[in-house]
Structures are given as structure tokens and as C-alpha cells.
Design a protein around this motif. Sequence first.
Motif, mmCIF file in Angstrom:
data_model
loop_
_atom_site.group_PDB
_atom_site.id
_atom_site.type_symbol
_atom_site.label_atom_id
_atom_site.label_comp_id
_atom_site.label_asym_id
_atom_site.label_seq_id
_atom_site.Cartn_x
_atom_site.Cartn_y
_atom_site.Cartn_z
ATOM 1 N N THR A 178 0.826 -1.199 0.000
ATOM 2 C CA THR A 178 0.000 0.000 0.000
ATOM 3 C C THR A 178 0.866 1.256 0.000
ATOM 4 O OG1 THR A 178 -0.113 0.079 2.416
ATOM 5 C CG2 THR A 178 -1.785 -1.245 1.290
ATOM 6 N N TYR A 179 0.204 2.393 -0.230
ATOM 7 C CA TYR A 179 0.909 3.670 -0.204
ATOM 8 C C TYR A 179 1.411 3.978 1.201
ATOM 9 C CZ TYR A 179 -0.728 4.983 -4.880
ATOM 10 O OH TYR A 179 -0.962 5.044 -6.217
ATOM 11 N N VAL B 2 -1.623 8.219 3.621
ATOM 12 C CA VAL B 2 -2.992 7.772 3.847
ATOM 13 C C VAL B 2 -3.903 8.969 4.079
ATOM 14 C CG1 VAL B 2 -2.303 5.538 4.782
ATOM 15 C CG2 VAL B 2 -2.552 7.483 6.319
ATOM 16 N N GLU B 3 -5.182 8.666 4.228
ATOM 17 C CA GLU B 3 -6.182 9.697 4.487
ATOM 18 C C GLU B 3 -6.077 10.166 5.943
ATOM 19 O OE1 GLU B 3 -11.045 10.195 4.382
ATOM 20 O OE2 GLU B 3 -10.102 8.285 3.891
ATOM 21 N N GLN C 36 -6.400 7.872 9.402
ATOM 22 C CA GLN C 36 -5.236 7.808 10.290
ATOM 23 C C GLN C 36 -5.634 8.180 11.721
ATOM 24 O OE1 GLN C 36 -1.697 7.188 9.551
ATOM 25 N NE2 GLN C 36 -1.844 7.056 11.761
ATOM 26 N N LEU D 156 -4.805 11.354 0.375
ATOM 27 C CA LEU D 156 -3.500 10.725 0.563
ATOM 28 C C LEU D 156 -2.502 11.812 0.949
ATOM 29 C CD1 LEU D 156 -3.407 8.362 -2.571
ATOM 30 C CD2 LEU D 156 -3.754 7.657 -0.207
ATOM 31 N N ARG E 173 1.831 7.602 6.917
ATOM 32 C CA ARG E 173 1.214 6.662 7.848
ATOM 33 C C ARG E 173 2.078 6.497 9.099
ATOM 34 N NH1 ARG E 173 2.127 1.302 4.075
ATOM 35 N NH2 ARG E 173 4.369 1.044 4.428
ATOM 36 N N PRO F 143 -4.187 1.726 8.874
ATOM 37 C CA PRO F 143 -5.127 2.461 8.018
ATOM 38 C C PRO F 143 -5.215 1.900 6.602
ATOM 39 C CG PRO F 143 -3.847 3.992 9.333
ATOM 40 C CD PRO F 143 -3.250 2.635 9.558
ATOM 41 N N ALA F 144 -4.071 1.661 5.976
ATOM 42 C CA ALA F 144 -4.099 1.155 4.601
ATOM 43 C C ALA F 144 -4.591 -0.285 4.544
ATOM 44 C CB ALA F 144 -2.706 1.270 3.976
ATOM 45 N N GLN G 131 -8.313 -0.302 4.988
ATOM 46 C CA GLN G 131 -8.934 0.201 3.758
ATOM 47 C C GLN G 131 -8.937 -0.871 2.671
ATOM 48 O OE1 GLN G 131 -7.043 3.745 2.062
ATOM 49 N NE2 GLN G 131 -9.052 4.693 1.941
#
Length: 792
Positions: free
Chosen positions: A512-513, A516-517, A521, A541, A545, A550-551, A554
Motif C-alpha cells: 500500500t501507499y 494515507v487519508e 489515520q 492521501l 502513515r 489504516p491502509a 482500507q
Amino acid sequence: MRFSEKWLREWVDPNISTEELAHQLTMAGLEVDAIEPVAAAFESVVVGHVTAVEPHPDADKLRVCRVDVGTAEPLQIVCGAPNVHEGMRAPTALIGARLPGGLKIKPAKLRGVASSGMLCSAKELGLSDAAEGLMPLPKEAPVGTDLREYLGLEDFSIELGLTPNRGDCLGIEGIAREAAVLNRLDLSGPVIEAVAAASDATVEVEVEAAADCPRYIGRVIRGLNPAAPTPLWMQERLRRSGLRSLGPLVDVTNYVLLELGQPMHAFDLDKLSGAIRVRRGRSGEQLELLNGATVEVDPDTLVIADESGPQALAGIMGGEATAVDDNTRNIFLESAFFSPAAIMGRARRYGLHTDSSHRFERGVSPELQRRSTERATALLRAICGGEPGPVVEVSHEEHLPARTPVRLRHSRLERVLGTIIPHEEAATILTRLGIQVTAAEDGWECIPPAFRFDLAIEEDLIEEVGRIFGYDRIPATHMAAELEIRPAPEGRLPDRRLRQLLVARGYQEAITYSFVEPELQRLLDPAQEPIPLANPISADLSVMRTSLWPALVQALQHNVNRQQERVRLFELGLRFRRQGSEILQEKVIGGTICGPAIPEQWGAPNRPVDFFDIKGDVEALVGLTGRSDAWSYVPAAHPALHPGQSARIELNGQPVGWVGALHPRIADALGIAPRVFLFELLAEAVFDAQVPKFREPSRFPALRRDIAVVVDDSVSAADLLSAVRSAAPATLRDLKIFDLYRGEGIDPGRKSIALGLTLQDDSRTLTDADVDAAMDKVVAVLRDQLGALLRQ
């Protein structure tokens, strides 16, 4: 970048198939992502001419049409399209025709009136997503001609996935130039000539931000016909490139954008006030954009303004106040070179990503503005008429990109590519790419063309020669080097061991990235203040993180929403936390599970996962270290985990992670119905493994004694085992819990736990007295420390 193959072949037409062309472009660095037919399959659809339209005798919304399709007698077709009229030319499906979706045209009666065919809309032919009545064809369309032949629908749309350095290929001309070089052909695109001024109408242009806009060109065109339709050939080329027709004034600017790669904009001249000013935004200024959104202009954003204020975000999007519409007769046509640094990131700041910003961020040739203006003027005059004024140009040469010569040495070319390319062939390749090549003593002096911003050093030119020459033509050679074998400590587990174990337990690895949002978070790790990104990809994004959860949550939510009942995901990656003024990057391993404990089968009953399933996964993971006794699971509260179903993971008393159930409040907020369980561990704690040591098996027999003790319900199994180990002698070889009982004979609030102890000595056979003494000591410690009673 999406384009029509036929349009490309008007510029350069190599004698190769579509697939070979796509392979050629991909191998040259212009990766082809997709090849699709420009129209769905249909047959027996011709150009029809509606010669008469009469009302249907029994239906108000139907019309009875006489349609000439080039046969001896016209066809009678019942049509309900609101735009059908006498004299119209429209696609006509004959009896026996097959349309997209498997529809076959048969003779029919509609409300008692015979119908021998079907007048078609663009949607019914798969040429549009919307149906706005019949698809009108030009008046000169030859009646009876097969529609696929007339529209040239035996064509393909090719989509390129271009890297950011190849902004020059965001237009047909740039792609054609590449295809021409690869096939040793010449370009044969349209001849663009200057259009003479037919009036002296101009608009004053002032460029206040010269460094951001070194060149600005504008032209007034008056007396345009607002009712003129966009030619069908232009509409088709736009459609095949992913754009829909919006009227000739917008279509022409979009066409030039796709053809030459130069973004343009047309202002309604009658809505402008005074001179055009290219400047930075001012505090408090607002602008309503063409998409209906109103934005507050930042002081570092370049705008196109008149005396009343900003009228466009330069290089991004125009404003609604000066937009052209169906009544526009006079326009001011704009074509400019904006510095990539002045546009970069500005569109994302306003939540936008446009075709113009995409190109200006990557770099548009500073020599393209006048050509595009002349091309657009000629197209507009051919379609809408009008009288163009003189071209107004404001240039600041000192701020235009410098074309610095680059030296390419013969020896360096051969060394980097690992092969000898004939000097004449290398020079020809560079010349065909638009590079000015001058022979030098040991190579060439090369001046890159204005449209290639990425050619700055010798290696860039070597790459150009290599990719056009063909990497597949360069022979493979083995590198001769002294290789170093780096030590691999036995006491450190490699990443792959952790991955392999979790995969073996049914997990799938997620990547994942690292950003995050912010809201997600905050939900899952509120105690940590996340690090915001200075230039985020998007608003959701925008922070780094501080946890993998979180990722992972999701990703689990994404799968659950797509009817995946059993989800088991893990990730091994970095988390980012502040530590004073520093940013601490810690490698962690995390996982999440939900759904059935095992895949559906007949041999075992189905049950949902619980806390002990994920705790078992964590125990298997830390078991790789060979130090399972050093790990403990302490009941503790975490804001993201369910109270009473969460534990802090400790190694030798130090916290290294968490495991537990996702808090119901968070699950409800995210709309996740099944129960979700999570874990996260510092990877460094798991990597540090104990090196196995040989121990000679004892030659003497082992003795096992089982005891059952009654303790309070609050006493954990871990406390019980810890107390036994502290009291047992060194001859204890194995300790396990094999039974748990509550019920008759046991007081409420108490439980009976059965323990199995295996003892063995390396030097002698243990006697009953030895074992009895050990068991008495164990029972005494359990009684004193935990209030345990030996169950009789």
C-alpha cells in the motif's frame, strides 16, 4: 495519451500491422497500454436520406418516415426520435442488420404500421454513451454507402502510458515523429501556413510574470458563425481520442491540443474588459471555473486576467465568465508557453487535473505557440468563417529555455551500450529525432530540439541512440567484476521467512501507499500526530502513515465491499513517526483478518475468526525467533481496538506491538459488517532470532505428571505457566495446558485447568521421589502466588 491509428497514419504510414506498431512504440519507451476498436461490431448499416416524415396514425410520439437507402424503392421506417426531420441523413439499419448487443433487425409493425428497418442513434451503434436522438450525418454523405466505410470505423484507438519526461509525445505530431524515426520514414502531416490578417482588431497583452510566461500569443477573430457544426471527421477524431464534441470553438482548440500537443484557450471577446494581463494572483481574488467550481486564487498561481480580474487559471482551466457559448461570434484565441515550474502542482492544489495542466507540467515546446495559432485560425475559418486580426506576440527571450549543446563521444557511446553502432547510423538517428548534430573530433556536438526538455547530458543522447537502434539488437554481454559475498548472520531472519510463514497460513501480501487519508489515520492511531505531505497526490492521501493499519483496513474494506467474505492481508513496510525534530522510520509487519476461520468445506463446521485465531498467527510468527518464552501478551487498551479483546505484545517486558479486534465504533464508521482483527509488530523484534544450538538427546526416560488446579477466572494461562516454570526444576522439558473446565463441582467465578509436566534428566533416571518433590514445589508456588487449589 489516446489517439486514432488512422490519424497517426496520415502523418506517417509504416508498412506494418497495428500490433507491430504497438510493439515498436513500446520497445522505444512509449508503452502501449491498450488497443481498442473505435466502434462496436455492427453490419448492414448504411447512410439513409429521410425524404418524408408523417405523423403516426395511432401514436403521438412516433413518425412514419420514407428513407432513401440507394435501393429502387425507399423504405418505410417508423421512428420515435425527436430530431428526425425531412431531408435528414442518418444511419439506417437494413433488414437483417446486426447491431451491438446482438440486436438483429427484422420486419416489424409498430402500432399497426409496418417498419422495414431502423434509423439509429450514436448510442445504438456503440459510438456514444448518450442518446440524444438520431445521429445526424453531413448533407454530403453519399446515400446507400456502408456507414463503417463512410466513417472509417475500421480503425483502432491506441492508448499510451507515457513517462513524465516524454511530454513531446502528448500529441499526434510527437508520436508520428517517433514512428517515422523507428521506420526510417519522413513525416507528411498537414502544411501549416500563416493566415493573413483580414482586420486590424487586436487586444492589448501585458505579461507581468515574464519568468512564468516567457511567450504569449493572442489573436482576435471576429464574425464567426455560432451555428456552424463541427465537421463529422473532427468529431470522430476527438471521440477516438477520448474527447466529446462541445461545439466548433472548443473542438478546434482540443483538436490542436491532440494534434500538436499545444494547449489553447478561446475567450469570448465581448465578455473581456480591456487588456489581457498575465500575472500572479492577488489576495482575495476568486474565479468561477468552467466546471462550475469557484476557487480562491493563491498569490503564487499564474492567472490570465483582464481589468475586471482573473478570467482563467493559466495553463489549467478557463473561467466561466468569459467562456464561449452558442452565441459567441467574436473570440480572443490564446496560445502560450508557461514554465513547467509555474504550473507544476497548481492544478492539484485546486483539486484539478486537466489536459492542459498535464502537458504544461511536463513541458510544451516554446516554439509551438505560433504554429498552433495559425493552425487553429485556419480550422476555425474553414468551419465558422470569420475575420482574423494580426497575431499579437509578447516574448521574453531571456526566460525561454536555453538549448545547451551536449557533447556525445564515440567511445562513451560504445562503452555504455556495450556494442559498436556505426557512426553514420548514430548520427542519422539523432538527426531524425530533431537534434542538430555537428561532427566533432571525438564525437558530435548536439543541440536538442526545443520540444525535448529531457535531453541535457551525454547519457540522455546515448539512451536515444540505444532505444531507436533497438535494445533487442544489442548483444548481451556478461559483466566482469569482483563480486562481494556479504555476510548473512544466522541470528537474523530474512524478510522472506516472515512472508512465507504468513502466506502459508492463508494470508496474502498487500503493498500500500506510505501516505494515507488523515481522517482514517486519526481513527486508527489517534495518539500519533501524522506528518503532512507538502505536495500530496490528493486530499485523501495527504499524510504519512504512522501505522500499517489504516491502509490494511482500507484494503480489507475494499475487498469486503466486493463480496469477498474471507480476507487475510499482511504487509511488511515502514511507518513514519516524529521523534523530536527527527522523522523516525520503523519497519513493521502488520496484518488483518475477517470472515470464516477456514475456507468453506464439508469436513469441518464453519465459524468466524476470533481473537485467538489472529493471536495464533502472531505466535507462529514470533515462533520463528526461537524465543517464544520471551514474548508475552498483556491485556491493555488501545483506541483502535475492542476493549477486552486487545493485548499489548511485549518482548522481554518491552512493548513491541498490538493485537486485537477492531473497535466496533470504527467498524461502524467505515461500514465494515464482519468482525475484523488486527496485529502489528516491530519487524526488528522478529528479525532478531536465536541461533539453534545442538543438544544431545537424553538417554534416560522422561516422566510425565498431570495436575488439575482450580483458580479464579481472572487468572490467565500465561500467569499460570509462568508460575509453574519459576517453580519447576531444570529437568522440566515440556509444559502444556490440555484441559479447561467450568461447571458442576467448581465454584462460580472459578475454573479448573489441567497441566501436563514432562521431566527428564540428562545424567540419570529420575525417581518418583524426585518428581514428587518437584510437583510439591510447583503446587505450593501456584497456591501462594495465584491462590490455586489442587483439584481432588
